[in-house]
Enzyme design. Structure first.
Site, PDB file in Angstrom:
ATOM      1  N   LEU A  99       0.912  -1.446   0.127  1.00  0.00           N
ATOM      2  CA  LEU A  99      -0.005  -0.460  -0.083  1.00  0.00           C
ATOM      3  C   LEU A  99       0.887   1.484  -0.147  1.00  0.00           C
ATOM      4  O   LEU A  99       0.298   2.043  -0.273  1.00  0.00           O
ATOM      5  CB  LEU A  99      -0.850   0.037   0.831  1.00  0.00           C
ATOM      6  CG  LEU A  99      -1.833  -1.539   1.035  1.00  0.00           C
ATOM      7  CD1 LEU A  99      -2.655  -0.802   2.302  1.00  0.00           C
ATOM      8  CD2 LEU A  99      -2.670  -1.310  -0.258  1.00  0.00           C
ATOM      9  N   HIS A 140       6.380 -10.149   5.187  1.00  0.00           N
ATOM     10  CA  HIS A 140       6.124  -8.646   4.336  1.00  0.00           C
ATOM     11  C   HIS A 140       5.880  -7.908   5.742  1.00  0.00           C
ATOM     12  O   HIS A 140       6.232  -6.329   5.325  1.00  0.00           O
ATOM     13  CB  HIS A 140       4.317  -8.837   2.923  1.00  0.00           C
ATOM     14  CG  HIS A 140       4.738  -7.397   3.055  1.00  0.00           C
ATOM     15  ND1 HIS A 140       5.117  -6.981   1.348  1.00  0.00           N
ATOM     16  CD2 HIS A 140       4.084  -6.268   3.528  1.00  0.00           C
ATOM     17  CE1 HIS A 140       4.565  -6.315   0.829  1.00  0.00           C
ATOM     18  NE2 HIS A 140       4.205  -5.520   1.684  1.00  0.00           N
TER      19      HIS A 140
END
Length: 189
Positions: A99, A140
């Site tokens: 994002l 992640h």
């Protein structure tokens, strides 16, 4: 409340985050706001540094992957003060995005199994093992709390090939369907 997501190039994304205590100010609200922000941006994970807090906190809702891995149905978790114990198994590629780095996706190799220690939103201690896509999403987001981005896993050549796009993102030259905070954009512009 939806929070602005910090874009590539902001120094907070490269800082190692700090552990927090149960009395961290407005923690429950921050977690709720992070979930609202993540869902609005159609993400499956979000780390506190991505919303401007250099603390060891990240959230995950890997439910969208339940078609690929049925175990991920309702896989929604909060990780506080997480510390990786072990990463094992064969490294396998998966096309990752972030994002904080919209419009860039790259194949990233990560270990298939992890063991991690963390506190949940009630500060209950857990030590768990995860595999497959759950392990990948956790790795992640965990990387964010260690000041790493998925682009740090790319070869130098591949990173050079996308450097202009990365620089453009930091300048706000990117289309994102959610509110972002760009490090190279001066206020009042």
């Amino acid at each position: 409340m939806k929070l602005p997501i910090v874009a590539y190039g902001d120094p907070i994304l490269k800082r190692v985050s700090v552990d927090i205590k149960p009395d961290f100010p407005n923690l429950k609200e921050l977690i709720a706001d992070m979930f609202e922000t993540m869902y609005a941006a159609r993400g499956v994970g979000l780390a506190a540094p991505q919303v401007g807090h250099s603390i060891r906190l990240f959230i995950i809702d890997a439910t969208p992957f339940n078609d690929d891995e049925p175990d991920l149905k309702d896989f929604k978790k909060v990780f506080i003060n997480a510390h990786m114990i072990d990463e094992t198994g064969e490294k396998w590629p998966f096309n990752e995005g972030c994002l904080s780095i919209p419009d860039i996706r790259e194949d990233i190799y990560r270990c298939s199994n992890i063991r991690i220690s963390y506190l949940d939103e009630n500060f209950v201690q857990h030590e768990e093992s995860f595999k497959g896509l759950a392990a990948r999403v956790i790795q992640h987001e965990y990387d964010h709390t260690d000041g790493k981005l998925f682009t740090d896993h790319l070869s130098p050549l591949r990173k050079r090939l996308i450097q202009k796009k990365l620089n453009d993102i930091s300048k706000g030259i990117v289309k994102a369907e959610y509110k972002m905070k760009f490090p190279a954009v001066k206020k009042g512009r």
